[in-house]
Scaffold this motif. Sequence first.
Motif: not given
Ligand code: PGA
Length: 256
Positions: A98-100, A237-240, A12-16, A175-178, A170-172, A216-218
């Motif tokens: 190296g997160h985008s 996995i970010g959001g989820a 899981g990537n909780w970000k901020e 696809a991230i957060g979209t 691999y995080e296109p 990326g939006s998994m």
């Molecule tokens: P997302 O983020 O699952 O919300 O798209 C993934 C990430 O940025 O690591």
Amino acid sequence: MNKKYRRVIIAGNWKENMLPSQVHDFCEALRKEMPESANGSSVVLCVPATHLAALAKEKSRRLAVGAQNISEFDKGAHTGEISADMIADLGAKYCIVGHSERRASNGDTDELVNAKIRALLERGINPILCVGESLDQRDRDLTMEFIAYQVKAALYGLTPEQVKKVVIAYEPIWAIGTGRTATNEQAQEVCFGIRELLRRQYGALISRKVCILYGGSMNAKNCAGLLAQPDIDGGLIGGASLKAADFGVIVREGSK
Ligand code: PGA
């Protein structure tokens, strides 16, 4: 999800997001979602540095502590920075590099990413190296070329034994957060391409061992198809990952 040579990692990537005071309740809820048998899979939560101490209290054989960034320096006059040693002291076993989002907004160049990976490996922390193309690069058919460049630059100068410890996500970027996920085929194609690149550079034994994740939006709905791909060994996995019930679905899928 038996990958034979590799363990599955659901990270899981909780970000901020979230607060340190919410970590315990989240982990309590997540424990209830955990399958009976991990079947060799690992779960990691990559939390803000402020949350690490709280997460360290929750760590177990099933749940590892992860961070989201470190400084490339060991220590010294670098106000506001956090070293690999410091997160290791709090029990971190993984750290995103190296997160985008950091490449785009925080000046994380390829050189810096390489230096951070070295710092982590020296402290026995597994880097989760993020790579991924923009929509423009995909449209211009530059995906694999760009990703090969990012991977080579990030792993520059590492020994094969060190490369084995790097997890590649691999995080296109598109696809991230979209909410727009890569198709199973698109994701598999690039993850296979990364493994091929590793095979050419470091040999078959090493390339078989490196865990390659998709991010990326998994989510709970699309994870089964992605995780079933032969070269996808888990997810970032970010959001989820912010809701224990949703994350739990992905964790269970990864342990099948
Ligand atoms: P997302 O983020 O699952 O919300 O798209 C993934 C990430 O940025 O690591």
